[in-house]
Scaffold this active site. Structure first.
Site, PDB file in Angstrom:
ATOM      1  N   ARG A   1       0.610  -1.315   0.135  1.00 21.83           N
ATOM      2  CA  ARG A   1      -0.039   0.016  -0.073  1.00 21.83           C
ATOM      3  C   ARG A   1       0.869   1.237   0.116  1.00 21.83           C
ATOM      4  O   ARG A   1       0.456   2.234  -0.707  1.00 21.83           O
ATOM      5  CB  ARG A   1      -1.021  -0.041   1.259  1.00 21.83           C
ATOM      6  CG  ARG A   1      -2.316  -0.881   0.956  1.00 21.83           C
ATOM      7  CD  ARG A   1      -2.900  -1.020   2.215  1.00 21.83           C
ATOM      8  NE  ARG A   1      -4.419  -1.582   1.922  1.00 21.83           N
ATOM      9  CZ  ARG A   1      -5.502  -1.803   2.767  1.00 21.83           C
ATOM     10  NH1 ARG A   1      -5.069  -1.385   3.944  1.00 21.83           N
ATOM     11  NH2 ARG A   1      -6.595  -2.094   2.347  1.00 21.83           N
TER      12      ARG A   1
ATOM     13  N   LYS B   1     -16.954 -16.101   5.436  1.00 18.91           N
ATOM     14  CA  LYS B   1     -18.431 -15.817   5.614  1.00 18.91           C
ATOM     15  C   LYS B   1     -19.302 -15.344   4.483  1.00 18.91           C
ATOM     16  O   LYS B   1     -18.752 -14.574   3.785  1.00 18.91           O
ATOM     17  CB  LYS B   1     -18.601 -14.626   6.903  1.00 18.91           C
ATOM     18  CG  LYS B   1     -18.159 -15.180   8.124  1.00 18.91           C
ATOM     19  CD  LYS B   1     -18.612 -14.150   9.286  1.00 18.91           C
ATOM     20  CE  LYS B   1     -17.994 -14.301  10.438  1.00 18.91           C
ATOM     21  NZ  LYS B   1     -18.003 -13.076  11.334  1.00 18.91           N
TER      22      LYS B   1
ATOM     23  N   GLY C   1      -6.972  -7.386   0.537  1.00 13.41           N
ATOM     24  CA  GLY C   1      -7.168  -8.358   1.786  1.00 13.41           C
ATOM     25  C   GLY C   1      -6.436  -9.620   1.661  1.00 13.41           C
ATOM     26  O   GLY C   1      -5.194 -10.045   0.831  1.00 13.41           O
TER      27      GLY C   1
ATOM     28  N   GLY D   1     -12.543  -4.579   1.426  1.00 10.30           N
ATOM     29  CA  GLY D   1     -13.849  -4.103   1.598  1.00 10.30           C
ATOM     30  C   GLY D   1     -14.279  -3.119   0.615  1.00 10.30           C
ATOM     31  O   GLY D   1     -15.478  -3.108   0.000  1.00 10.30           O
TER      32      GLY D   1
HETATM   33  C1  3PG Z   1      -8.679  -1.672   5.176  1.00 11.45           C
HETATM   34  O1  3PG Z   1      -7.715  -2.138   5.435  1.00 11.45           O
HETATM   35  O2  3PG Z   1      -9.599  -2.550   4.845  1.00 11.45           O
HETATM   36  C2  3PG Z   1      -8.734  -0.325   4.986  1.00 11.45           C
HETATM   37  O3  3PG Z   1      -7.588   0.398   5.418  1.00 11.45           O
HETATM   38  C3  3PG Z   1     -10.085   0.238   5.895  1.00 11.45           C
HETATM   39  O4  3PG Z   1      -9.754  -0.110   7.318  1.00 11.45           O
HETATM   40  P1  3PG Z   1     -11.072  -0.265   8.177  1.00 11.45           P
HETATM   41  O5  3PG Z   1     -11.619  -1.441   7.756  1.00 11.45           O
HETATM   42  O6  3PG Z   1     -10.353  -0.585   9.514  1.00 11.45           O
HETATM   43  O7  3PG Z   1     -11.788   0.593   8.114  1.00 11.45           O
END
Ligand code: 3PG
Ligand code: MG
Length: 373
Positions: free
Chosen positions: A42, A179, A328, A351
């Site tokens: 990142r 999930k 992720g 997300g």
């Molecule tokens: C992540 O790593 O998914 C983003 O930086 C957002 O982080 P958060 O889910 O703690 O808002």
């Protein structure tokens, strides 16, 4: 939908960037192990925007959250390790302390926004991974200073919106992870655009249960069985394929590694898709025009259960399809297998990429269009 200003638009609007102070919201929420950064993806991904700005003599101040501190300073989430790495990659660029050390960040407090933009000439959002959060540093500054999307945000939006708009077919989504409840919205949205949905990870057990197949003691979500049944039904009606594993690896009732067919005996637990399934899923990926992958096929952190995820990752690398991997765990898996350079796009957001696929918009994008209030 009005369009989002680019860096070039910002430069024009500010009459050049020389000497201008530009606040850049980055997503430096990097994985840490005892204070050491274990993956600087990142940070590296933010460099094109930062360098574009510093090449034009802007004075760049970056800001990010890190982890989920509870609205007050917490040394475990200090930005110091990130500051050090950023100093090596982009010397002279400032980095504010963890935005979430202030409760105003997650609360989107106007007073906190005012402090962020104080003395700032322009704002750039390059924090794709956090743009699904309506937090102060994401949605606030565009209401006060000329603003733009950075290069990373721009690329993410192009690629992910492109998947919704004009995917080369067949379009295959490979979904895993624990999930289904986390991903229900995106599964429904994906069913509208994909030709087939390939399901692994622990979420497959909820789908198998919906088909009435015994899953032993495998992890599943009892509350979601009916929903999964409905999804299977909808897919069938619309002529979309939902592919589920027909062999599974896991442990037997004595905790010993075992391979099962689709039916898992009482007391046994599944932890990965089996070799037959991995091969079948890979064939689907090899024949695709477009592939979107989110979520590992099994518990890949454990070597015994990494094979399914590794096989799919290799297929992602080998296929001629346009390949996009959500951030992720699937991005981490690709990196672990050394295949992260072999796909077309690895998203920096987990997300955020799912939410953009699902809704076609994010709070951070709406804010840049002047449509968030
Ligand atoms: C992540 O790593 O998914 C983003 O930086 C957002 O982080 P958060 O889910 O703690 O808002
Ligand atoms: Mg490829």
């Amino acid at each position: 939908m009005t369009s989002i200003p680019t860096l070039e638009d910002l430069e024009a609007r500010l009459d050049g960037l020389d000497g201008k102070r530009i606040l850049v919201r980055t997503d430096y929420n990097v994985p840490l192990d005892e204070g050491r950064i274990t993956d600087d993806f990142r940070i590296r991904a933010s460099l094109p925007t930062i360098e574009w700005l510093t090449d034009r003599n802007a004075s760049v101040v970056t800001a990010s959250h890190l982890g989920r501190p509870k609205g007050k300073p917490d040394p475990a989430y200090s930005m110091e390790p990130v500051r050090e790495r950023l100093g090596e990659l982009a010397p002279g660029v400032e980095l504010l302390e963890n935005l979430r050390f202030d409760p105003g960040e997650t609360a989107n407090d106007p007073a906190f926004v005012a402090r962020l933009v104080d003395g700032v000439d322009g704002y750039v959002n390059d924090a794709f991974g956090a743009s699904h959060r309506a937090h102060a540093s994401i949605v606030g500054p565009p209401q006060h200073v000329p603003s733009a999307m950075g290069r990373l945000l721009q690329k993410e939006v192009e690629v992910l919106m492109g998947l919704r708009a004009k995917p080369r077919r067949p379009f295959v989504a490979v979904l895993g992870g624990a999930k289904i409840s986390d991903k229900l919205g995106v599964v429904e949205a994906l069913l509208d655009v994909v030709d087939s949905l390939v399901i692994g990870g622990a979420m497959c057990f909820t789908f198998l249960a919906a088909r009435g197949i015994p899953i032993g003691d495998s992890l599943f979500e009892p509350d979601m069985v009916d929903t999964c049944g409905r999804l299977l039904e909808t897919a069938r009606e619309e002529g979309k394929a939902i592919l589920l594993p027909d062999d599974i690896t896991g442990v037997d009732s004595n905790g010993v590694f075992a391979t099962f067919g689709q039916r898992i005996p009482d007391g046994a637990k599944g932890f990965d898709i089996g070799p037959g399934t991995a091969a079948a899923f890979s064939d689907v990926v090899m024949d695709a025009g477009t592939v979107f992958w989110n979520g590992p096929m099994g518990m890949f952190e454990d070597d015994r259960f990494a094979a399914g995820t590794r096989t799919l990752a290799q297929a992602m690398a080998d296929t001629k399809a346009f390949t996009v991997v959500g951030g992720g765990d699937s991005a981490a898996a690709l990196a672990q297998f050394g295949l992260d350079d072999e796909v077309d796009h690895v998203s920096t957001g987990g997300g955020a990429s799912l939410e953009l696929l699902e809704n076609g918009d994010l709070p951070g994008l709406a804010a840049l269009r002047g449509e968030f209030s």
